[in-house]
Design a protein around this motif. Structure first.
Motif, short mmCIF file in Angstrom:
data_model
loop_
_atom_site.label_atom_id
_atom_site.label_comp_id
_atom_site.label_asym_id
_atom_site.label_seq_id
_atom_site.Cartn_x
_atom_site.Cartn_y
_atom_site.Cartn_z
N LYS A 31 76.40 37.87 26.59
CA LYS A 31 76.16 36.44 26.20
C LYS A 31 74.88 35.89 26.52
O LYS A 31 74.35 36.24 27.78
N LEU A 32 74.25 34.94 25.74
CA LEU A 32 72.95 34.28 26.37
C LEU A 32 73.20 33.43 27.29
O LEU A 32 72.06 33.42 28.03
N ALA A 37 76.81 28.01 25.37
CA ALA A 37 75.38 27.43 25.06
C ALA A 37 75.44 25.92 25.75
O ALA A 37 76.61 25.43 25.50
N PRO A 60 76.66 32.41 21.52
CA PRO A 60 75.52 33.36 21.03
C PRO A 60 75.30 34.48 21.98
O PRO A 60 75.38 34.32 23.21
N SER A 61 74.96 35.55 21.38
CA SER A 61 74.96 36.79 22.14
C SER A 61 73.55 37.78 21.64
O SER A 61 73.11 37.46 20.63
N TYR A 113 72.83 34.38 16.53
CA TYR A 113 72.57 33.02 16.74
C TYR A 113 73.46 31.94 16.02
O TYR A 113 74.11 32.20 15.20
N ARG A 114 73.41 30.69 16.84
CA ARG A 114 74.37 29.69 15.95
C ARG A 114 73.75 29.09 14.59
O ARG A 114 72.62 29.15 14.46
N TYR A 123 75.80 22.28 14.76
CA TYR A 123 74.31 22.83 14.89
C TYR A 123 73.30 22.45 14.04
O TYR A 123 73.69 22.02 12.92
N HIS A 128 69.17 24.60 17.50
CA HIS A 128 69.95 25.43 18.25
C HIS A 128 69.62 27.00 17.89
O HIS A 128 69.69 27.80 18.85
N GLN A 131 66.44 27.89 19.98
CA GLN A 131 66.84 27.90 21.32
C GLN A 131 67.48 29.06 21.73
O GLN A 131 67.28 29.75 22.76
N ASP A 132 68.31 29.84 20.59
CA ASP A 132 69.02 31.20 21.01
C ASP A 132 68.11 32.12 20.94
O ASP A 132 68.12 32.91 21.70
N ARG A 135 66.09 32.10 24.13
CA ARG A 135 66.80 32.62 25.32
C ARG A 135 67.05 34.03 25.18
O ARG A 135 66.89 34.68 26.41
#
Length: 292
Positions: A31-32, A37, A60-61, A113-114, A123, A128, A131-132, A135
């Motif tokens: 997981k991120l 999140a 998200p992962s 990702y989202r 989202y 988002h 952002q994922d 990360r």
């Protein structure tokens, strides 16, 4: 010479049998964010839906596919599947490119990702998803030594909507925050190179800097949506004097994925052009090896 021969043989085998490179069990999922999140921690336990096409991504992962240690080059690619921000085409634009990269000794990291256009999604595309991706890049750098990855040879790849995600993060500031309490945030999210496969129009920068990450671009001319972004990026890179390679094929339209199922021979072979680009840019080699 022996290593080069083995690499060429591996490429040929992969082109002929793209689905035999590794088993689906050879992966690590992470997981991120441990607690979910930021701002959406309460949704971290909500299940995803689908297998080949993933939706309802609330936690998200990344899924990490590592090549055999004896074959590993130290290079890595974070892969952002497409799907119109409604779903993730996780098989054709996630696992299949991961198999291809692994066959070349490249670590592949598939990002979930989202999705801003998913049903009742809270989202935003421009917030988002990038952002994922940021990360994910930082998380790979944090674990680089453990996974046998060179932190200076980590790129990012995006298909379609995933290409939009890449554009929104790759050309924005990505330096780490050295004052952050979260050690992962202190690391750089800037990719060392970019691979864009029929990227959507969102996030295409009007201009790039001379030190923009080298980019490989591929699309079909028939693709009304996603060949113009390729042309725009090519022009921006040329104006900046930054490193760019572009392939625009006459046939194929959108979503030809890794080309394996395309009726067009040129698209079946496009991954070989990507491999050539990787070789030409010395991404298989560390900085020390390049200097020799």
């Amino acid at each position: 010479m022996r290593a080069e021969l083995l690499l060429k043989l591996s490429i040929i085998i992969t082109l002929l049998h793209p689905l035999l490179a590794f088993g689906q069990g050879d992966s690590i999922t992470m997981k991120l964010w441990d607690n979910g999140a930021p701002g959406f921690e309460s949704r971290r336990n909500e299940p995803e839906k689908g297998d080949k096409y993933i939706s309802d991504v609330h936690n998200p992962s990344i899924t990490v596919y590592l090549p055999p240690k004896e074959k590993a080059t130290g290079m890595a690619v974070v892969i952002c599947p497409g799907g119109g921000h409604r779903m993730l085409v996780i098989n054709s634009e996630g696992r299949e490119p991961a198999r291809y990269f692994n066959s070349l000794g490249i670590a592949a990291i598939v990002l979930k990702y989202r999705l801003a256009r998913d049903t009742m999604s809270p989202y935003k595309i421009t917030v988002h998803a990038p952002q994922d991706a940021n990360r994910a890049m930082r998380l790979v750098r944090k674990n680089a030594a453990q996974w046998g990855i060179d932190a200076n040879r980590i790129g990012i790849m995006g298909f379609s909507a995933g290409g939009e995600v890449v554009n929104m993060m790759a050309y924005a500031p990505g330096d780490g925050d050295l004052r952050a309490t979260d050690a992962i945030k202190r690391l750089s999210a800037k990719p060392n190179f970019v691979i864009l496969v029929y990227p959507g129009p969102l996030g295409v920068p009007k201009e790039v800097l001379p030190d923009a990450p080298p980019v490989f671009l591929v699309a079909a001319n028939e693709d009304v949506c996603c060949s113009p972004p390729i042309i725009a990026l090519l022009q921006a890179y040329r104006k900046a004097g930054a490193s760019v390679e572009a392939h625009i094929y006459a046939k194929g339209n959108h979503a030809f994925n890794m080309g394996y199922r395309s009726p067009y021979q040129s698209l079946k072979a496009w991954p070989q052009r990507l491999t050539d680009w990787i070789v030409d840019n010395n991404y298989f080699k560390s900085a020390t090896e390049v200097k020799k």
